[in-house]
Write a protein that holds these residues in place. Structure first.
Motif, mmCIF file in Angstrom:
data_model
loop_
_atom_site.group_PDB
_atom_site.id
_atom_site.type_symbol
_atom_site.label_atom_id
_atom_site.label_comp_id
_atom_site.label_asym_id
_atom_site.label_seq_id
_atom_site.Cartn_x
_atom_site.Cartn_y
_atom_site.Cartn_z
ATOM 1 N N ASN A 175 44.568 35.612 36.869
ATOM 2 C CA ASN A 175 44.018 35.932 35.557
ATOM 3 C C ASN A 175 42.638 36.572 35.662
ATOM 4 O O ASN A 175 42.260 37.399 34.824
ATOM 5 C CB ASN A 175 43.947 34.678 34.682
ATOM 6 N N ARG A 178 43.245 40.211 36.080
ATOM 7 C CA ARG A 178 43.634 40.853 34.817
ATOM 8 C C ARG A 178 42.435 41.027 33.892
ATOM 9 O O ARG A 178 42.261 42.078 33.269
ATOM 10 C CB ARG A 178 44.707 40.015 34.114
ATOM 11 N N ARG A 179 41.618 39.995 33.796
ATOM 12 C CA ARG A 179 40.460 40.095 32.909
ATOM 13 C C ARG A 179 39.525 41.207 33.368
ATOM 14 O O ARG A 179 39.071 42.028 32.558
ATOM 15 C CB ARG A 179 39.710 38.750 32.871
ATOM 16 N N HIS A 182 40.668 44.756 32.636
ATOM 17 C CA HIS A 182 40.552 45.066 31.215
ATOM 18 C C HIS A 182 39.089 45.252 30.803
ATOM 19 O O HIS A 182 38.780 46.116 29.976
ATOM 20 C CB HIS A 182 41.215 43.969 30.375
ATOM 21 N N ASP A 309 32.707 37.768 34.249
ATOM 22 C CA ASP A 309 33.835 36.860 34.405
ATOM 23 C C ASP A 309 33.480 35.667 35.271
ATOM 24 O O ASP A 309 33.955 34.559 35.023
ATOM 25 C CB ASP A 309 35.039 37.605 35.001
ATOM 26 N N ARG A 359 42.741 36.061 25.870
ATOM 27 C CA ARG A 359 44.131 36.461 26.150
ATOM 28 C C ARG A 359 44.561 36.036 27.545
ATOM 29 O O ARG A 359 45.703 35.607 27.754
ATOM 30 C CB ARG A 359 44.266 37.974 25.989
ATOM 31 N N PHE A 360 43.640 36.147 28.511
ATOM 32 C CA PHE A 360 43.993 35.821 29.900
ATOM 33 C C PHE A 360 43.222 34.588 30.376
ATOM 34 O O PHE A 360 42.762 34.518 31.517
ATOM 35 C CB PHE A 360 43.682 37.019 30.803
ATOM 36 N N GLU A 362 42.399 30.838 31.660
ATOM 37 C CA GLU A 362 43.028 30.018 32.684
ATOM 38 C C GLU A 362 43.869 28.920 32.043
ATOM 39 O O GLU A 362 43.468 28.344 31.014
ATOM 40 C CB GLU A 362 41.970 29.378 33.576
#
Length: 365
Positions: A175, A178-179, A182, A309, A359-360, A362
């Motif tokens: 994840n 993915r984060r 984006h 992040d 959305r992504f 954990e």
């Protein structure tokens, strides 16, 4: 099995006896529509099924044929119909006008039946060949698009597998990958309207940045577990080894470029991000100590995305910070750790960052 249908020929001639004669010469081989004036000819040309070819009489002065050609070519419904125009001998200027108006060919009177049939057959074969060529071209485009899509999907899968291998050895998760990708895309879209970034951040390049972003820590696969997974503070010697993940990542991607014998924008972005995402805007980062615009744009975007992040994520050595705290820490690093324009872009799209993080998020254990 149904026999193939005959080609449909439209004949336009103001003289009834000539109209009948032309029809008689062609009706054995083709389906024929007859019109004795231009208005009827236009109407019949527009009806379905549309003619495969139109045979037009130019009239005594040749002007009528050119005018009708222009009208047929002006309509999208009839523009593709091949046009054969009949001219009396000695009307060279009128013939030139017919060609200029869109005629495929001209036939001179007095008319030979064999010439008429041969010219009609030739134009029909040429039209059929063009249709087949367009069809083959369209089919080839579809095949190329499908193959390109398949290759793109394969590339994405390989990149994802490599990135996941690197991340799952560390504290990161799928994840996180993915984060981050984006976040990078959101920053790039926000910056692409600025003159400083417009030359690099085209829509196509942003798509490639999105694909390359997961490889930012690919070099961590070469870092020993004792250092990579150490929960406490690293010694100076251990940190020196950890910093080499940027070099290992660059070398891995450069090896791919060397094997291919060339590079491309995707590989360049992947190499830049892997090698330079730990550089700082004031020159205090690693591995090269680059500063300002000497740091690739791709790496400046990744620096903000990756640190944000890391700040909002829980680690064994730290709690997860709130979005507001992470934002404030990154704002404080503007001009030192981070490119100020990239920080400003993040502040502008902070709600999008929050949505991506949600959305992504954990999974809760």
């Amino acid at each position: 099995m149904n026999p193939p249908s005959k080609a449909l020929i439209l004949i336009v001639d103001p003289l009834p006896e000539q109209l009948v004669r032309l029809g008689a010469l062609l009706q054995e081989r083709y389906d024929v529509r007859l019109a004795d004036n231009g208005a009827d000819g236009l109407r019949l040309a527009g009806q379905l099924p549309r003619p495969d070819l139109a045979l037009l009489d130019a009239g005594p002065a040749g002007a009528d044929g050119a005018a009708l050609c222009r009208q047929l070519k002006a309509s999208p419904d009839t523009a593709a119909i091949p046009l054969l125009v009949l001219h009396a001998a000695g009307q060279e200027d009128a013939e030139r006008a017919s060609f200029a108006a869109g005629a495929a060919d001209v036939i001179r009177r007095p008319l030979l039946a064999e010439t008429l049939r041969a010219r009609v057959a030739g134009q029909l074969e040429l039209a059929q060949a063009r249709r087949l060529l367009r069809h083959q071209g369209t089919l080839l485009e579809h095949l190329v698009e499908e193959r390109t899509r398949e290759l793109g999907q394969t590339l994405d899968a390989v990149v994802w597998a490599m990135a996941s291998l690197a991340e799952t050895r560390d504290y990161e998760t799928a994840n996180h990958i993915r984060r981050v990708q984006h976040y990078v895309a959101a920053l790039a879209r926000q910056l692409q309207g600025q003159r400083r970034f417009a030359g690099e951040l085209s829509d196509a390049n942003i798509a490639l940045l999105y694909k390359a972003a997961p490889l930012h820590d690919i070099g961590k696969v070469a870092i020993p577990d004792a250092i990579l997974l150490k929960p406490g503070r690293l010694s100076d010697e251990e940190f020196a080894v950890m910093k080499l993940h940027t070099v290992y990542g660059r070398d891995a991607i450069a090896g791919v470029e060397q094997h291919l014998g060339h590079s491309n924008t995707f590989l360049r972005y992947a190499r830049e991000i892997a090698y330079s995402h730990q550089e700082k805007f004031d020159g205090s980062g690693y591995p090269q100590g680059l500063s300002g615009d000497a740091i690739p744009i791709s790496a400046r975007l990744m620096a903000v995305a990756d640190v944000y992040d890391a700040l909002i994520s829980k680690r064994v050595y730290k709690p997860a910070f709130t979005h507001e705290t992470a934002l404030e820490l990154i704002r404080q690093g503007s001009g030192e750790h981070f490119d100020p324009d990239v920080v400003d872009a993040m502040l502008t799209v902070e709600e999008e960052f929050m949505a991506i993080a949600a959305r992504f998020a954990e999974p809760v254990h």
